[in-house]
Write a protein that holds these residues in place. Sequence first.
Motif, PDB file in Angstrom:
ATOM      1  N   ARG A 286       3.468   4.881 -11.668  1.00 54.54           N
ATOM      2  CA  ARG A 286       4.693   5.245 -10.946  1.00 54.54           C
ATOM      3  C   ARG A 286       4.487   5.099  -9.438  1.00 54.54           C
ATOM      4  O   ARG A 286       5.371   4.620  -8.722  1.00 54.54           O
ATOM      5  N   GLN A 287       3.321   5.517  -8.954  1.00 55.67           N
ATOM      6  CA  GLN A 287       3.024   5.356  -7.531  1.00 55.67           C
ATOM      7  C   GLN A 287       3.075   3.895  -7.130  1.00 55.67           C
ATOM      8  O   GLN A 287       3.642   3.533  -6.097  1.00 55.67           O
ATOM      9  N   ALA A 288       2.448   3.043  -7.934  1.00 62.24           N
ATOM     10  CA  ALA A 288       2.418   1.621  -7.605  1.00 62.24           C
ATOM     11  C   ALA A 288       3.827   1.035  -7.579  1.00 62.24           C
ATOM     12  O   ALA A 288       4.162   0.215  -6.719  1.00 62.24           O
ATOM     13  N   ALA A 289       4.672   1.468  -8.511  1.00 63.14           N
ATOM     14  CA  ALA A 289       6.035   0.933  -8.581  1.00 63.14           C
ATOM     15  C   ALA A 289       6.836   1.278  -7.332  1.00 63.14           C
ATOM     16  O   ALA A 289       7.741   0.535  -6.944  1.00 63.14           O
ATOM     17  N   ARG A 290       6.523   2.393  -6.692  1.00 63.49           N
ATOM     18  CA  ARG A 290       7.282   2.764  -5.494  1.00 63.49           C
ATOM     19  C   ARG A 290       6.483   2.609  -4.203  1.00 63.49           C
ATOM     20  O   ARG A 290       6.838   3.165  -3.169  1.00 63.49           O
ATOM     21  N   GLY A 291       5.371   1.858  -4.261  1.00 60.64           N
ATOM     22  CA  GLY A 291       4.645   1.529  -3.037  1.00 60.64           C
ATOM     23  C   GLY A 291       3.610   2.529  -2.606  1.00 60.64           C
ATOM     24  O   GLY A 291       3.183   2.515  -1.448  1.00 60.64           O
ATOM     25  N   GLY A 292       3.171   3.415  -3.505  1.00 63.19           N
ATOM     26  CA  GLY A 292       2.114   4.365  -3.168  1.00 63.19           C
ATOM     27  C   GLY A 292       2.638   5.601  -2.488  1.00 63.19           C
ATOM     28  O   GLY A 292       3.829   5.756  -2.235  1.00 63.19           O
TER      29      GLY A 292
END
Length: 804
Positions: free
Chosen positions: A409-415
């Motif tokens: 989820r973090q990766a999907a929204r840029g960290g």
Amino acid sequence: MDRAVRAAARARLPDAPALAVGFDEAVWVSPDGEVERLDPGEAARRVERGAMPLVCHARAVARRLGARPFAAHDVLELFAFVRPARFCVPTPLGLSDALLLPAPASLEAEAACLYAAARALLGELTASPGADAEAVAWAMGDSQWQWARAVLSALASELRPRGEPLAGLKVWRRLREWEDAPPEPPPDSWPVEPVEARARLIQFLGSEAEPRAEQLAFVSAVAGAFAPRDRSGVPQIVLAEAGTGVGKTIGYIAPAEVWARKNRAPVWISTYTRNLQRQIDRELDRVYPNFAEKARRVVIRKGRENTLCLLNLEDALASGGADAGVNRVALGLVARWAAASRDGDMVGGDFPGWLADLLGPNLILGLTDTRGECIYSACRHYRKCFIERSIRRARSAELVVANHALVLRQAARGGDEGRIPLRYVFDEGHHLFDAADAVFSLHLCGLEAAELRRWLRGAEGGRRSRRRGLSERLGDVAEADGDAAAALAEALVAAACLPGPGWRARLAGGVPAGGGEAFLALVRQQVHARSRDGDSAYSLETAVRPPVPGLIEAADRFESGLGRLEAPLRRLAAAAQRMLDDKAASLDSAARQRLDSTRRTLERRAIMPVEGWRAMLRSLPDATPAAYVDWFAIERVGGREVDAGFHRHWLDPTRAFAALVLAPAHGAAITSATLRDGSGDDDADWLAAERRTGTSHLPTPPVRSLVRSPFDYAAQTRVFIVTDVARDDPAQIAAAYRELFKAAGGGGLGLFTSINRLRSVHRRIGADLAAAGLRLYAQHVDAIDTGTLIDIFRAEENACLLGT
């Protein structure tokens, strides 16, 4: 005689009997030591007539007695008050182990153990009460907490402290504020040599550890994931299968810790389950035996839905009212825990699972941010927020222990605020496909769409709620920007196309309101019409094509409504970005973080799903895009229909995982005991592992490492396939389980695919096992959460467990 000695002398146990319950009998011990053996029915009648005995886990005791939940002096509540944020197995044996008391060996001894445990805890409270114990105990006493009189006596507290009656429950006043640290310097890229990693492993294990050549080989292989990256988008990837018994957890921690120290940057260790997160956390005690050092160097990261929200706690306290006694008892124990908690984790952290059982199933849902409603720096508790503290601690930590869902989820929204981890270790790597499928799929269903409407509009229909809606999150942006104010008003009007309060009843009654409900009603009609198992208690699915009459037109209308919602949402996000740019010189750090977080949340929580839903609806008249698979479904829980919707999944969700997580990283080790298929064809098995982990989508192939288990399981295991028991005869199945468990002498685990069959076996064999000195526990029968049942099963050598 000083205060503590006087208090200890005065502290008395409640004048109440102690009750211990087995499978088909109970023991009732009076305060003067008289022992009665009762059948469960008689014990249930006594508590229903008003007796309030000492028990261990009142809800589980009530379930075993076949009684309604009853008021009792639960020793576990006293344990949670005296030893907050500390775990014990929630049985008399677990209490005796935690308090260093003699282990009980019979029901009579278990009942006596409850008295001994309560005395020990009250004595401990007298010696070391903590700063807030007295104020919390008075507040809980006002709410009729059964232990209040004994606790206040142990504290020698005769007069209520001056000030607010509920001041003790306002734990946020006693928490430290976090501080923003200066920016971390860019990390170095020094490699981890295999010899360094092996030396660190040996240091962790100590001189008395048994050497394992397989573990050393595994450590050397994993070290390759920490080599410098030579080209952008081409990370150093190691696929490492390590058989059970290799010791892979401490094996990958060793090179990860070496790299983090050498390069001054964290390594993220990700796993699939909360249980393994907790196991890794415990394993790290060997790496950081000093608690304070571990607190500085290790951070456990979970989602907001797992972590105590102080604003929710404050609202729960404020909304209590005079009749909220039980709530305030629960909130008092939560306040004691929060003041002592390491990271505020209420699910799998230092909040005992059995405490959630005792205080009610809705406690965690009510006190954590399960609905994405965080208002970030606009919250008055922002500077004390557990999540914000953990985010900041993770930047300077050496090891961050997370889970696959959070990482994806973090990766999907840029960290977190644009920060992407550079190095990963993915344990339970064979689950990456499932984790990616869950995170990157889209669900246009009633629950998701109705939740988005609540997030945008707040509470509707006059209901009391702290759901503030978008107008309160972005009110300052709307005040400062005329276009933003107009966009906000348009978005709130357009949100009416989403399912509103009472949508389930309207769908079932055939009277949908609005474009979203009209579409879902036709989806529901199609599923019922096409399913072969419409009368089943389980969830139903069907293909999206051919559509029932009117479905395409309803999809088109709903898509148009979502378009009218998406446009103003994008204008709002742009307005927030303009304010960040135009007022860069005047915004303080907190305001900037709140605006940026709100903008990101608006995009992630509303704009991205609406954009995806519109694409799904537009594709309905034609073929599903080649990369996806679509279906309609009705979700049922316990035979009750809870949702209906349109679902879209990637055919290969690891494409998104490789692009968003692996490609930006500098290196990753992906490990598991079962990475490969077991076909016997090594090349085919490794290719399957690469496809399952997404590494086949990278420019260069990963390094492959296979380390077999040091144990000869084939020689040490016996598998019996029973062929002479009729699988449809509950009596025969129960008899087989009974004899196997008795032969094992405890430690037997029975797994079922049917809850009804599990309950039938439990009813039939419990008494016989109890007569043989064995304790039987069962998921879906005992009023104890699954994780705690496993803890009990591990701790009690004579226990057997049934589960699904």
